[in-house]
Write an enzyme that holds these catalytic residues in place. Structure first.
Site, PDB file in Angstrom:
ATOM      1  N   GLU A  19     -16.474  58.071   1.486  1.00 30.23           N
ATOM      2  CA  GLU A  19     -17.539  57.816   0.495  1.00 30.23           C
ATOM      3  C   GLU A  19     -18.923  57.843   1.140  1.00 30.23           C
ATOM      4  O   GLU A  19     -19.745  56.950   0.884  1.00 30.23           O
ATOM      5  CB  GLU A  19     -17.305  56.474  -0.202  1.00 30.23           C
ATOM      6  CG  GLU A  19     -16.096  56.461  -1.117  1.00 30.23           C
ATOM      7  CD  GLU A  19     -16.054  55.267  -2.081  1.00 30.23           C
ATOM      8  OE1 GLU A  19     -16.603  54.208  -1.728  1.00 30.23           O
ATOM      9  OE2 GLU A  19     -15.478  55.403  -3.165  1.00 30.23           O
ATOM     10  N   GLU A  79      -8.760  58.221  -4.794  1.00 33.56           N
ATOM     11  CA  GLU A  79      -8.499  56.796  -5.015  1.00 33.56           C
ATOM     12  C   GLU A  79      -8.489  56.537  -6.508  1.00 33.56           C
ATOM     13  O   GLU A  79      -9.549  56.422  -7.136  1.00 33.56           O
ATOM     14  CB  GLU A  79      -9.578  55.942  -4.344  1.00 33.56           C
ATOM     15  CG  GLU A  79      -9.535  55.990  -2.846  1.00 33.56           C
ATOM     16  CD  GLU A  79     -10.575  55.077  -2.201  1.00 33.56           C
ATOM     17  OE1 GLU A  79     -11.012  54.111  -2.847  1.00 33.56           O
ATOM     18  OE2 GLU A  79     -10.954  55.369  -1.056  1.00 33.56           O
TER      19      GLU A  79
HETATM   20  C1  GLA Z   1     -13.763  52.569  -2.339  1.00 29.99           C
HETATM   21  C2  GLA Z   1     -13.366  52.711  -0.887  1.00 29.99           C
HETATM   22  C3  GLA Z   1     -12.055  52.040  -0.570  1.00 29.99           C
HETATM   23  C4  GLA Z   1     -11.975  50.677  -1.216  1.00 29.99           C
HETATM   24  C5  GLA Z   1     -12.175  50.822  -2.711  1.00 29.99           C
HETATM   25  C6  GLA Z   1     -12.105  49.525  -3.479  1.00 29.99           C
HETATM   26  O1  GLA Z   1     -13.250  53.560  -3.087  1.00 29.99           O
HETATM   27  O2  GLA Z   1     -13.300  54.058  -0.496  1.00 29.99           O
HETATM   28  O3  GLA Z   1     -11.947  51.934   0.818  1.00 29.99           O
HETATM   29  O4  GLA Z   1     -12.962  49.871  -0.675  1.00 29.99           O
HETATM   30  O5  GLA Z   1     -13.436  51.340  -2.958  1.00 29.99           O
HETATM   31  O6  GLA Z   1     -10.909  48.892  -3.279  1.00 29.99           O
END
Ligand code: GLA
Length: 600
Positions: free
Chosen positions: A161, A235
């Site tokens: 991210e 995700e």
């Molecule tokens: C983001 C991050 C993950 C985690 C999620 C929330 O997507 O990439 O590592 O922190 O948020 O659980």
């Protein structure tokens, strides 16, 4: 397995071995699951119909001191990846170096913050040199486990991210090159939420998206940025994490299934974050940056309301998913049978036999003097890598009453003592404390807890702990400290165990204190959960293993104890408690995660 062709993203469909392929992935972090249970959890994932394991790599655990690496036992990543391969799962590796993940500092080692000029996740040389040296170790280990070498790794994620951070345009190309130059040859991916997609990509890596609510426009947007490519939710949040003092998040199984069904119809690949969350054992939890200066530390459980529970139980989500995937997968082959559940026991309560006050434990700590307060990371301990986690005690002297003012330089909270008597606490909301009148020189002690460093957001460089600047007494900065590092690592717990100062529970002593009890097992140990209904806040160690923090403010009320960490015969339980105890440790078979709140 070799000889054909790995994962490709050359059209709107992934292909694997030249055939169309849909990634049905699930995240399980080896560092959140006792290694004795890796196989159990991965088999349960396989039996649910998933075909791919995704895992992050926590740099902070693998390099506890700069230049000292650990890839053994619980951190044997290669063994974990090989196991996945053996069970017929593909792997998408997410090596960071930053991983977010509700993990202390997003997985970055805290010793990086010793450098006052550190700029994490940028091409600042102090950071890139450290990444290079870590990747030299890490990538050398995982490169032979790639598809092209006969291993299970079919894709590797570049950073995590970065679009939400985006402080340095040269950074993503640097990380990509750091992977390529060390022999990563499989498909590269990036992973971002919608807002981060634009800035998060890097040439040559497929962009994937993260979300919980399905908005079809997200895919039109992704398509516009990256046309004619396979679409993947890296995700898809199956639940959510919890913070101390908050509620336990739950996410409806029915809503989850409706999203999964739609993603299926759309031909999108999915990874469940998390498929099985596990536990933030030790002091590894991160913190949620709200408005600084008030980050909210994450709880010890990382159950996440995921399809497999913290202790590896099947949930409604699991069964719904398995039903759904069995229809899809049956085209290929029937799903494996459901592996049996791990047995659980509500053991007889353990009665604490002995106690040792914090003050009696100080001879077992590293101690030194400083004119001004020194933050945790800059303490000359741990081979000059600073103290990583836990508590730090700062002691100085005062000779009058007055007002102690933290000037917001105490991270994250302090218990305050005058001549070892508790007088109150300081945290980000209560920054001032009135100290009762004293007439002669007294000791003033501040026991500061690092509750976990923020893991997401723009404040990563600001995560130094302990006392990070001057604190004032009657408007004058305090000077002349003795500082004790209480990282509570296994070496310390072992040394403490052997102290001659333990006294019987019948004798009065002050808080905070360490408490010791024994648990005898004459049969094969089983999983269990600890309950401490009367205790207030502290940490539990079993046979030297740090099970994590408990805190009566909840939401979590139980701590997971994996059976493999217990043994037949005598087990040593030690508890560090700040305020109160009834001298009893209870066990239950049922976890209690506290009052719930729907994620939506
Ligand atoms: C983001 C991050 C993950 C985690 C999620 C929330 O997507 O990439 O590592 O922190 O948020 O659980």
């Amino acid at each position: 397995m070799t000889g054909v062709e790995g994962l490709r993203a050359n059209s709107s469909w992934f292909t694997l071995e030249k055939k169309p392929f849909r990634i049905l992935g699930g995240s399980i972090h080896y560092f959140r699951v006792p290694s004795a249970y890796w196989e159990d959890r991965l088999m349960k994932m396989k039996a649910c119909g998933l075909n791919t394991l995704t895992t992050y790599v926590p740099w902070n655990l693998h390099e506890p001191q700069q230049g000292v690496f650990d890839f053994k036992n619980q951190l044997d990543l290669e063994a974990y990846l090989r196991l996945a391969g053996r069970l017929g799962l593909w792997v998408i590796l997410r090596p960071g170096p930053y991983i977010c993940a509700e993990w202390d500092l997003g997985g970055l080692p805290s010793w990086l913050l010793r450098d006052p000029n550190m700029r994490l996740r940028t091409t600042y040389s102090g950071f890139t040199d450290a990444v290079n040296s870590f990747f030299d170790q890490l990538i050398t280990k995982v490169a032979p486990l790639q598809y092209s070498k006969g291993g299970p790794i079919i894709a590797v994620q570049v950073e995590n991210e970065y679009g939400s951070y985006a402080k340095d345009e040269a950074y993503m190309p640097f990380i990509k090159e750091a992977l390529l130059s060390r022999g990563i040859t499989e498909l590269l991916l990036t992973s971002d939420n919608k807002a981060g997609l634009k800035a998060g990509g890097v040439k040559g890596a497929l962009e994937t998206i993260n979300f919980q609510d399905l908005d079809p426009e997200d895919f039109s947007y992704l398509n516009a940025i990256q046309p004619f490519k396979p679409q993947m939710v890296m995700e898809y949040w199956s639940g959510w994490f919890d913070v101390w003092g908050g509620r336990h998040h739950i996410y409806s199984p029915e809503v989850m299934m409706s999203v999964v069904a739609k993603l299926f119809e759309m031909g999108v690949s999915i990874n469940f974050y998390m498929f099985h969350g596990g536990t933030n054992f030790g002091f590894m939890n991160g913190a949620l940056a709200v408005d600084l200066p008030a980050p909210k530390p994450m709880i010890t459980s990382y159950d996440y309301d995921a399809p497999l529970s913290e202790a590896g139980d099947y949930t409604t989500k699991y069964h719904l998913l398995r039903n759904f995937f069995s229809q899809y997968q049956s085209k290929f082959q029937p799903l494996p049978d459901l592996p049996a559940l791990q047995k659980r026991r509500a053991y007889q309560p353990v009665i604490i036999e002995q106690r040792l006050s914090l003050w009696e434990a100080l001879p077992f700590t590293d101690k030194f003097q400083a004119f001004r307060p020194v933050n945790m990371e800059n303490l000359p301990v741990n081979n000059d890598n600073g103290q990583l986690y836990g508590y730090t005690l700062y002691e100085t002297t005062i000779s009058s009453g007055g007002v102690l003012n933290s000037k917001n330089n105490i991270r994250d909270r302090a218990l305050v003592f005058v001549d070892k008597e508790y007088v109150g606490f300081i945290n980000d909301e209560a920054q001032k404390l009135v100290i009762p009148n004293v007439t002669e020189e007294r000791s003033l002690s501040l026991l500061v807890e690092n509750c976990g460093r923020v893991n997401y957001g723009k404040t990563l460089n600001n995560q130094r702990k302990g006392i990070v600047g001057d604190i004032e007494f009657n408007e004058l900065p305090l000077r002349g400290f003795i500082i004790h590092s209480l990282d509570m690592n296994p070496g310390f717990i072992n040394r403490l165990e052997g102290s001659g100062s333990w006294i019987s529970m019948r004798q009065q002593t002050s808080f905070p204190a360490f408490f010791k009890g024994r648990m005898y097992l004459n049969r094969n140990p089983k999983d269990t959960f600890i309950r401490l209904p009367v205790w207030k806040k502290g940490v539990v160690f079993i046979n030297g293993q740090n099970l994590g923090r408990y805190w009566s403010i909840g939401p979590q009320q139980t701590l997971y104890v994996p059976g493999p960490w217990l043994k037949i015969g005598e087990n040593q339980i030690m508890v560090f408690e700040e305020r109160e105890t009834d001298g009893k440790i209870e066990f239950t078979t049922t976890p209690e995660y506290g009052m719930t709140v729907d994620v939506q």
